[in-house]
Write a protein that holds these residues in place. Structure first.
Motif, PDB file in Angstrom:
ATOM      1  N   ALA A 148       0.812  -1.217   0.000  1.00  0.00           N
ATOM      2  CA  ALA A 148       0.000   0.000   0.000  1.00  0.00           C
ATOM      3  C   ALA A 148       0.845   1.266   0.000  1.00  0.00           C
ATOM      4  CB  ALA A 148      -0.950  -0.005   1.200  1.00  0.00           C
ATOM      5  N   GLU A 149       2.005   1.234   0.629  1.00  0.00           N
ATOM      6  CA  GLU A 149       2.836   2.446   0.656  1.00  0.00           C
ATOM      7  C   GLU A 149       3.325   2.808  -0.741  1.00  0.00           C
ATOM      8  OE1 GLU A 149       5.801   2.599   3.696  1.00  0.00           O
ATOM      9  OE2 GLU A 149       4.407   1.884   5.209  1.00  0.00           O
ATOM     10  N   ALA A 150       3.754   1.824  -1.500  1.00  0.00           N
ATOM     11  CA  ALA A 150       4.178   2.092  -2.878  1.00  0.00           C
ATOM     12  C   ALA A 150       2.976   2.502  -3.727  1.00  0.00           C
ATOM     13  CB  ALA A 150       4.866   0.866  -3.473  1.00  0.00           C
ATOM     14  N   ALA A 151       1.837   1.846  -3.506  1.00  0.00           N
ATOM     15  CA  ALA A 151       0.620   2.212  -4.236  1.00  0.00           C
ATOM     16  C   ALA A 151       0.230   3.660  -3.944  1.00  0.00           C
ATOM     17  CB  ALA A 151      -0.523   1.272  -3.865  1.00  0.00           C
ATOM     18  N   LEU A 152       0.388   4.073  -2.703  1.00  0.00           N
ATOM     19  CA  LEU A 152       0.078   5.459  -2.344  1.00  0.00           C
ATOM     20  C   LEU A 152       0.991   6.434  -3.076  1.00  0.00           C
ATOM     21  CD1 LEU A 152      -1.470   7.562  -0.707  1.00  0.00           C
ATOM     22  CD2 LEU A 152       0.166   7.175   1.151  1.00  0.00           C
ATOM     23  N   ALA A 153       2.283   6.151  -3.094  1.00  0.00           N
ATOM     24  CA  ALA A 153       3.229   7.052  -3.767  1.00  0.00           C
ATOM     25  C   ALA A 153       2.872   7.204  -5.246  1.00  0.00           C
ATOM     26  CB  ALA A 153       4.659   6.524  -3.615  1.00  0.00           C
ATOM     27  N   LEU A 154       2.545   6.102  -5.905  1.00  0.00           N
ATOM     28  CA  LEU A 154       2.202   6.181  -7.328  1.00  0.00           C
ATOM     29  C   LEU A 154       0.825   6.794  -7.549  1.00  0.00           C
ATOM     30  CD1 LEU A 154       3.731   2.923  -8.758  1.00  0.00           C
ATOM     31  CD2 LEU A 154       4.654   5.224  -8.755  1.00  0.00           C
ATOM     32  N   SER A 155      -0.085   6.594  -6.610  1.00  0.00           N
ATOM     33  CA  SER A 155      -1.403   7.220  -6.723  1.00  0.00           C
ATOM     34  C   SER A 155      -1.307   8.735  -6.601  1.00  0.00           C
ATOM     35  CB  SER A 155      -2.346   6.688  -5.638  1.00  0.00           C
ATOM     36  OG  SER A 155      -2.627   5.343  -5.849  1.00  0.00           O
ATOM     37  N   VAL A 156      -0.490   9.188  -5.681  1.00  0.00           N
ATOM     38  CA  VAL A 156      -0.287  10.634  -5.535  1.00  0.00           C
ATOM     39  C   VAL A 156       0.296  11.192  -6.833  1.00  0.00           C
ATOM     40  CG1 VAL A 156       1.058  12.403  -4.323  1.00  0.00           C
ATOM     41  CG2 VAL A 156      -0.137  10.633  -3.026  1.00  0.00           C
ATOM     42  N   LEU A 157       1.307  10.529  -7.367  1.00  0.00           N
ATOM     43  CA  LEU A 157       1.887  10.943  -8.643  1.00  0.00           C
ATOM     44  C   LEU A 157       0.808  10.986  -9.730  1.00  0.00           C
ATOM     45  CD1 LEU A 157       4.301  11.449 -10.630  1.00  0.00           C
ATOM     46  CD2 LEU A 157       4.434   8.952 -10.836  1.00  0.00           C
ATOM     47  N   ASN A 158      -0.006   9.952  -9.809  1.00  0.00           N
ATOM     48  CA  ASN A 158      -1.013   9.852 -10.851  1.00  0.00           C
ATOM     49  C   ASN A 158      -2.058  10.966 -10.729  1.00  0.00           C
ATOM     50  OD1 ASN A 158      -1.961   8.674 -13.193  1.00  0.00           O
ATOM     51  ND2 ASN A 158      -2.914   6.944 -12.173  1.00  0.00           N
ATOM     52  N   THR A 159      -2.467  11.296  -9.513  1.00  0.00           N
ATOM     53  CA  THR A 159      -3.451  12.378  -9.353  1.00  0.00           C
ATOM     54  C   THR A 159      -2.827  13.741  -9.643  1.00  0.00           C
ATOM     55  OG1 THR A 159      -3.073  12.488  -6.956  1.00  0.00           O
ATOM     56  CG2 THR A 159      -4.911  11.110  -7.737  1.00  0.00           C
ATOM     57  N   GLU A 160      -1.533  13.884  -9.393  1.00  0.00           N
ATOM     58  CA  GLU A 160      -0.857  15.137  -9.756  1.00  0.00           C
ATOM     59  C   GLU A 160      -0.759  15.280 -11.270  1.00  0.00           C
ATOM     60  OE1 GLU A 160       2.889  14.823  -7.731  1.00  0.00           O
ATOM     61  OE2 GLU A 160       2.020  15.386  -5.802  1.00  0.00           O
ATOM     62  N   GLU A 161      -0.447  14.183 -11.939  1.00  0.00           N
ATOM     63  CA  GLU A 161      -0.289  14.200 -13.392  1.00  0.00           C
ATOM     64  C   GLU A 161      -1.634  14.209 -14.123  1.00  0.00           C
ATOM     65  OE1 GLU A 161       2.596  14.493 -15.148  1.00  0.00           O
ATOM     66  OE2 GLU A 161       3.470  14.835 -13.169  1.00  0.00           O
ATOM     67  N   HIS A 162      -2.660  13.630 -13.506  1.00  0.00           N
ATOM     68  CA  HIS A 162      -3.977  13.494 -14.144  1.00  0.00           C
ATOM     69  C   HIS A 162      -5.068  13.946 -13.165  1.00  0.00           C
ATOM     70  CE1 HIS A 162      -1.864  11.327 -17.251  1.00  0.00           C
ATOM     71  NE2 HIS A 162      -1.264  10.651 -16.291  1.00  0.00           N
ATOM     72  N   PRO A 163      -5.115  15.244 -12.869  1.00  0.00           N
ATOM     73  CA  PRO A 163      -6.048  15.743 -11.849  1.00  0.00           C
ATOM     74  C   PRO A 163      -7.521  15.636 -12.234  1.00  0.00           C
ATOM     75  CG  PRO A 163      -4.959  17.575 -12.956  1.00  0.00           C
ATOM     76  CD  PRO A 163      -4.296  16.307 -13.442  1.00  0.00           C
ATOM     77  N   ASP A 164      -7.819  15.297 -13.472  1.00  0.00           N
ATOM     78  CA  ASP A 164      -9.209  15.142 -13.914  1.00  0.00           C
ATOM     79  C   ASP A 164      -9.629  13.682 -14.026  1.00  0.00           C
ATOM     80  OD1 ASP A 164      -9.515  17.910 -14.121  1.00  0.00           O
ATOM     81  OD2 ASP A 164      -8.737  17.924 -16.169  1.00  0.00           O
ATOM     82  N   SER A 165      -8.839  12.787 -13.466  1.00  0.00           N
ATOM     83  CA  SER A 165      -9.117  11.354 -13.577  1.00  0.00           C
ATOM     84  C   SER A 165      -9.822  10.823 -12.326  1.00  0.00           C
ATOM     85  CB  SER A 165      -7.813  10.584 -13.780  1.00  0.00           C
ATOM     86  OG  SER A 165      -8.055   9.196 -13.626  1.00  0.00           O
ATOM     87  N   GLY A 166     -11.068  10.426 -12.500  1.00  0.00           N
ATOM     88  CA  GLY A 166     -11.782   9.789 -11.403  1.00  0.00           C
ATOM     89  C   GLY A 166     -11.140   8.479 -10.986  1.00  0.00           C
ATOM     90  N   ALA A 167     -10.610   7.734 -11.956  1.00  0.00           N
ATOM     91  CA  ALA A 167      -9.958   6.450 -11.646  1.00  0.00           C
ATOM     92  C   ALA A 167      -8.717   6.645 -10.795  1.00  0.00           C
ATOM     93  CB  ALA A 167      -9.607   5.719 -12.935  1.00  0.00           C
ATOM     94  N   ALA A 168      -7.924   7.664 -11.098  1.00  0.00           N
ATOM     95  CA  ALA A 168      -6.714   7.920 -10.310  1.00  0.00           C
ATOM     96  C   ALA A 168      -7.072   8.257  -8.863  1.00  0.00           C
ATOM     97  CB  ALA A 168      -5.905   9.047 -10.939  1.00  0.00           C
ATOM     98  N   PHE A 169      -8.123   9.060  -8.666  1.00  0.00           N
ATOM     99  CA  PHE A 169      -8.531   9.407  -7.299  1.00  0.00           C
ATOM    100  C   PHE A 169      -9.170   8.222  -6.585  1.00  0.00           C
ATOM    101  CE2 PHE A 169      -7.724  13.680  -8.724  1.00  0.00           C
ATOM    102  CZ  PHE A 169      -7.185  14.268  -7.578  1.00  0.00           C
ATOM    103  N   TYR A 170      -9.862   7.373  -7.322  1.00  0.00           N
ATOM    104  CA  TYR A 170     -10.404   6.156  -6.716  1.00  0.00           C
ATOM    105  C   TYR A 170      -9.263   5.295  -6.159  1.00  0.00           C
ATOM    106  CZ  TYR A 170     -12.219   1.495  -6.149  1.00  0.00           C
ATOM    107  OH  TYR A 170     -12.511   0.265  -5.620  1.00  0.00           O
ATOM    108  N   LEU A 171      -8.223   5.109  -6.964  1.00  0.00           N
ATOM    109  CA  LEU A 171      -7.093   4.287  -6.512  1.00  0.00           C
ATOM    110  C   LEU A 171      -6.329   4.959  -5.372  1.00  0.00           C
ATOM    111  CD1 LEU A 171      -5.946   2.924  -9.962  1.00  0.00           C
ATOM    112  CD2 LEU A 171      -6.947   1.614  -8.066  1.00  0.00           C
TER     113      LEU A 171
END
Length: 142
Positions: A79-102
């Motif tokens: 989960a810690e690695a998933a969190l780091a990549l999720s934060v990156l993904n929401t920063e890069e794709h702030p309009d993505s519902g899927a990124a915020f779900y993850l």
């Protein structure tokens, strides 16, 4: 030594064309046993490659590869690695519902219920038809 897998978009060989669905992976060695050092290194590497190759077709910087990797990390109880990549993904794709779900899933796996609820709310704001985000949010509010 542990291996942290990055999506094929982060290939070691510039110039090798890789698509969004390429299931080739590239490993990043962890320098230490600390569980999130590999994720931090992966985020740094992603940003460096993105800086160098954003305008080309060498790497796929869309959200899909990061979504798939985040899902895999959550399935592997990382989960810690998933969190780091999720934060990156929401920063890069702030309009993505899927990124915020993850992001919500990663925060929930770490016991960060308030932050998870906020991420699920943002996911629903961006995509009101996401039943999984609604279910997660409802379960956190009850």
């Amino acid at each position: 030594q542990h291996r942290f897998q990055l999506p094929g978009c982060l290939a070691d060989r510039p110039g090798q064309d890789r698509g969004a669905d390429d299931d080739q992976q590239v490993g990043v060695d962890r320098a230490a046993d600390d569980g999130d050092e590999g994720a931090d290194a992966a985020v740094e590497r992603y940003r460096a490659l993105q800086e160098s190759y954003r305008d080309g077709f060498t790497f796929d910087f869309r959200e899909g590869p990061l979504n798939r990797l985040t899902q895999r990390l959550l399935q592997d109880d990382n989960a810690e690695a998933a969190l780091a990549l999720s934060v990156l993904n929401t920063e890069e794709h702030p309009d993505s519902g899927a990124a915020f779900y993850l992001l919500g899933e990663a925060r929930l796996a770490l016991g960060q219920e308030e932050d998870a609820a906020a991420a699920f709310r943002k996911s629903l704001e961006l995509n009101p038809r996401n039943p999984r985000a609604r279910e997660r949010l409802d379960s956190l509010q009850n």
